[in-house]
Design an enzyme around this catalytic site. Structure first.
Site, PDB file in Angstrom:
ATOM      1  N   TYR A 148       0.804  -1.229   0.000  1.00 60.02           N
ATOM      2  CA  TYR A 148       0.000   0.000   0.000  1.00 60.02           C
ATOM      3  C   TYR A 148       0.837   1.279   0.000  1.00 60.02           C
ATOM      4  O   TYR A 148       1.795   1.415   0.766  1.00 60.02           O
ATOM      5  CB  TYR A 148      -0.929   0.036   1.219  1.00 60.02           C
ATOM      6  CG  TYR A 148      -2.146   0.892   0.974  1.00 60.02           C
ATOM      7  CD1 TYR A 148      -3.261   0.352   0.361  1.00 60.02           C
ATOM      8  CD2 TYR A 148      -2.155   2.232   1.301  1.00 60.02           C
ATOM      9  CE1 TYR A 148      -4.389   1.141   0.103  1.00 60.02           C
ATOM     10  CE2 TYR A 148      -3.266   3.028   1.045  1.00 60.02           C
ATOM     11  CZ  TYR A 148      -4.382   2.475   0.445  1.00 60.02           C
ATOM     12  OH  TYR A 148      -5.478   3.253   0.179  1.00 60.02           O
ATOM     13  N   HIS A 190       7.775  18.317   3.304  1.00 60.67           N
ATOM     14  CA  HIS A 190       6.414  17.809   3.131  1.00 60.67           C
ATOM     15  C   HIS A 190       5.510  19.012   2.857  1.00 60.67           C
ATOM     16  O   HIS A 190       4.766  19.456   3.724  1.00 60.67           O
ATOM     17  CB  HIS A 190       6.009  17.083   4.427  1.00 60.67           C
ATOM     18  CG  HIS A 190       4.747  16.301   4.332  1.00 60.67           C
ATOM     19  ND1 HIS A 190       4.040  15.912   5.443  1.00 60.67           N
ATOM     20  CD2 HIS A 190       4.063  15.804   3.277  1.00 60.67           C
ATOM     21  CE1 HIS A 190       2.987  15.217   5.076  1.00 60.67           C
ATOM     22  NE2 HIS A 190       2.974  15.141   3.764  1.00 60.67           N
ATOM     23  N   CYS A 223      -4.718  17.304   6.199  1.00 61.30           N
ATOM     24  CA  CYS A 223      -5.140  18.654   6.606  1.00 61.30           C
ATOM     25  C   CYS A 223      -5.499  19.506   5.390  1.00 61.30           C
ATOM     26  O   CYS A 223      -5.560  20.737   5.489  1.00 61.30           O
ATOM     27  CB  CYS A 223      -4.044  19.344   7.414  1.00 61.30           C
ATOM     28  SG  CYS A 223      -4.128  19.002   9.167  1.00 61.30           S
ATOM     29  N   ASP A 263       2.223  17.738  -2.402  1.00 57.46           N
ATOM     30  CA  ASP A 263       2.659  16.980  -1.215  1.00 57.46           C
ATOM     31  C   ASP A 263       4.120  17.183  -0.839  1.00 57.46           C
ATOM     32  O   ASP A 263       4.450  17.173   0.336  1.00 57.46           O
ATOM     33  CB  ASP A 263       2.394  15.481  -1.450  1.00 57.46           C
ATOM     34  CG  ASP A 263       2.457  14.653  -0.176  1.00 57.46           C
ATOM     35  OD1 ASP A 263       1.968  15.129   0.868  1.00 57.46           O
ATOM     36  OD2 ASP A 263       2.997  13.534  -0.216  1.00 57.46           O
TER      37      ASP A 263
HETATM   38  O1  O2Y Z   1      -1.599   5.818   3.280  1.00 57.17           O
HETATM   39  C1  O2Y Z   1      -0.633   5.995   2.543  1.00 57.17           C
HETATM   40  O2  O2Y Z   1       0.197   5.144   2.333  1.00 57.17           O
HETATM   41  C2  O2Y Z   1      -0.490   7.264   1.865  1.00 57.17           C
HETATM   42  S1  O2Y Z   1       0.163   8.518   2.854  1.00 57.17           S
HETATM   43  C3  O2Y Z   1       0.156   9.964   1.899  1.00 57.17           C
HETATM   44  C4  O2Y Z   1      -0.131   9.894   0.553  1.00 57.17           C
HETATM   45  C5  O2Y Z   1      -0.114  11.042  -0.206  1.00 57.17           C
HETATM   46  C6  O2Y Z   1       0.227  12.209   0.383  1.00 57.17           C
HETATM   47  N1  O2Y Z   1       0.515  12.281   1.693  1.00 57.17           N
HETATM   48  C7  O2Y Z   1       0.456  11.209   2.464  1.00 57.17           C
HETATM   49  C8  O2Y Z   1       0.777  11.429   3.917  1.00 57.17           C
HETATM   50  O3  O2Y Z   1       0.602  10.559   4.754  1.00 57.17           O
HETATM   51  O4  O2Y Z   1       1.231  12.540   4.236  1.00 57.17           O
HETATM   52 MN    MN Z   2       1.677  13.848   2.628  1.00 61.86          MN
END
Ligand code: O2Y
Ligand code: MN
Length: 602
Positions: free
Chosen positions: A212, A241, A265, A288
């Site tokens: 995942y 980030h 957020c 992101d």
């Molecule tokens: O659940 C996941 O593996 C994805 S986490 C994610 C995905 C895209 C952008 N940001 C995040 C994050 O956890 O900051």
């Molecule tokens: Mn992220």
């Protein structure tokens, strides 16, 4: 391309070691072509791992195992030589110990499977800010997502053969198929066997047992943040980030803003926002991650190292993010753990369509009247269901989003989810104060978390799960960036879209109205908007933030634009405790900033 066509002997011998250990049935070198993507996706349709959707066009649907639905921070490790270098905010394992364990776990891990070799670039291939990687994986789902999220090309192998450095990324779902073992739609390993590991000194990532998102698409959080923060520290740049947006005023003047918010957020929403104030325009560079290096003019130039968006589907709608909806509706996307509609489309909570019947993310029939064990409406999509979609399809993508030299950043925004105390926007007095604001970013612990309700959860720079080294050293790196000779630094702001009244109502409308805050920030960078100095920083002077057409009661305006001295005083012990975690690594400049805040509050 075949294995023997790879020119770099070092790459070949690295791959050969993993082939010998994992013993896959075959090896496929990925080239990023549409033809190969279609072949791999079709193969997944045949095995039942993908469902081809009727809409949007050329899109696929995947359902994960119910135990493999998100990043697993408890199984994420920084394997630096010294434990101290991982710091108090990361899990650590000794590299030799971890590799010895992997020698067992990866033995025969790809039996019955294909090993895919994905050469990829984080950032436009020719950008001086971009970096390269090679991911080995036995997951065709990972290949398809990596093709959307990064720039996959065999050109990268030639660049590496010509001497470019690269990050070695190894991934297996941890579900070999010996003998006649049948495959399953979403192979993965139990949680106690999952590992997402980073070797900062040798620039390696090894991930086992999860298919995942951030656990498996190794270009994203593992490389672009955890390994890149270490590269950035060593080379004098920033890996953050942060979303990157382009803001254009009615007069046609442009400024670029980078903004750090904790996961979930609304970064994607802000990056693609439709301003409510006339004449202002927001366009997207990234949603992101931002990599930033100093240009010759002393300014920080940012690229988005990604090529697509891996966005949270639930909550995304024509109201919250019309441009994300338009992006996915153009097709060429992958939807994971959403619900399926009877007419071969996808659905998730808050989606604009109102279906009567669905198949939920766990293959069960779903109707809108169904209730979960908590008595609330049963969710059809998993809360962390995702869309993977090409950035170039975004209708508001800025034309320069792939400019190899990046875009010059004028302002950094930091923010968390704060119901109380924190005003709508606060400008840092200077760089050191801005680093203090970033280092104390926090959100209130929500009702979803049983322990510590009402307390603050600190997430410095929104990097808590993503910094690849000691967070105290990371704060110092930010301070050092500010001391670079000739640097023309962005201004720093702390924003809070989530302030609430005593009865729980939101004081600020958010969404497109956040453009009003961006307008004030634009004016501050230009020297045209006025601020008032306060104990916590510079807040908009009275009447300076454009509220035209909004009906915000006086009392709410007061809370949004003034300093809650008593509230801040109550927060101070929590900041003390947060800083204490970093011990001797807490930079003295930040301890000084905390003293100044205490003194200012009286
Ligand atoms: O659940 C996941 O593996 C994805 S986490 C994610 C995905 C895209 C952008 N940001 C995040 C994050 O956890 O900051
Ligand atoms: Mn992220």
């Amino acid at each position: 391309m075949e294995f023997n066509d790879i020119k770099a002997p070092e790459v070949k011998s690295w791959l050969q070691q993993w082939i010998d250990l994992c013993t896959p049935d075959k090896v496929v070198i990925c080239d990023g072509s549409q033809k190969q993507y279609d072949e791999i996706a079709n193969l997944m349709v045949k095995t039942g791992a993908f469902i081809k959707l009727d809409k949007p066009a050329n899109s696929y649907y995947a359902r994960s195992d119910k135990s493999d639905v998100a990043r697993v921070e408890s199984r994420t490790y920084i394997c630096s030589e010294k434990e101290e270098d991982a710091g108090p905010t990361n899990h650590w394992k000794a590299p030799a110990e971890m590799k010895a364990e992997f020698n067992e776990l990866f033995k025969g891990a790809m039996v019955g499977r294909t090993m895919y070799v994905i050469p990829f670039s984080m950032g436009p291939v020719e950008s001086p800010i971009a970096k390269y990687g090679i991911e080995i994986t036995d997951s065709p789902y990972v290949v398809c997502n990596m093709v959307i999220m990064t720039r996959v090309s065999t050109i990268i192998l030639d660049k590496i053969a010509a001497g470019s450095e690269y990050v070695k990324c190894v991934h297996s779902v941890g579900y070999p198929l010996p003998g006649d073992t049948p495959d399953i739609p979403w192979p993965s390993a139990p949680v106690e066997k999952k590992y997402i590991t980073h070797f900062p000194e040798t620039r390696e990532i090894i991930s086992y047992g999860s298919g995942y998102g951030g656990n498996a698409l190794l270009g994203k959080k593992c490389f672009a943040l955890r390994i890149a923060t270490v590269q950035a520290r060593d080379e004098g740049w920033l890996a953050e980030h942060m979303l990157i947006l382009k803001l254009t005023s009615p007069e046609g003047e442009v400024k670029y803003v980078a903004a750090a918010f904790p996961s979930a957020c609304g970064k994607t929403n802000l990056a693609m926002m439709e301003p409510t104030i006339p004449g202002w325009k927001v366009q997207t560079i990234g949603d992101d991650i931002a990599w930033m290096k100093f240009g010759e003019d002393g300014r920080l130039y940012a690229i988005n190292p990604e090529n697509g968006f891996f966005g949270v589907a639930p909550g995304t709608s024509m109201k919250s993010n019309p441009n994300a909806m338009r992006t996915v509706n153009k097709g060429n996307s992958i939807f994971t753990n959403t619900a399926l509609t009877p007419d071969g489309g996808v659905w998730w909570e808050d989606h604009d369509d109102k279906p009567d019947f669905l198949i939920d993310w766990q293959r069960r029939p779903w109707t809108p009247d169904m209730k979960g064990p908590d008595g609330k409406t049963k969710k059809a999509a998993h809360p962390n269901a995702r869309f993977t979609t090409p950035a170039k399809q975004c209708p508001v993508i800025a034309p320069e989003w792939e400019d190899p030299k990046g875009v010059p950043i004028s302002a950094f925004l930091f923010g968390g989810r704060r119901k109380t105390v924190v005003p709508l926007v606060n400008e840092a007095r200077d760089w050191e104060h801005g680093v203090f604001l970033g280092s104390t970013m926090a959100s209130e612990v929500t009702a979803a978390v049983l322990e510590g309700q009402g307390k603050l959860r600190f997430d410095p720079f929104a990097m808590l799960p993503f910094c690849g080294y000691h967070m105290g050293d990371y704060f110092q790196h930010w301070l050092n960036i500010g001391k670079k000779a000739g640097a023309k630094l962005p201004k720093i702001f702390y924003v809070n879209w989530f302030r609430r009244g005593e009865d729980g109502h939101f004081l600020w409308p958010g969404y497109g109205d956040n453009s009003r805050v961006l307008k004030w920030i634009f004016g501050r960078c230009d020297g045209t908007a006025k601020a008032k100095e306060t104990a916590i920083g510079n807040l908009p002077a009275d009447g300076e933030l454009d509220l035209t057409g909004l009906n915000i009661p006086e009392e709410d305006q007061k809370a949004l634009f003034s300093v809650d001295v008593e509230g801040w005083k109550e927060v101070l012990p929590e900041i003390d405790a947060h800083y204490a975690k970093f011990g001797a690594k807490l930079p003295k400049e930040l301890a000084k900033q905390l003293d100044i805040l205490k003194k200012n509050l009286g």
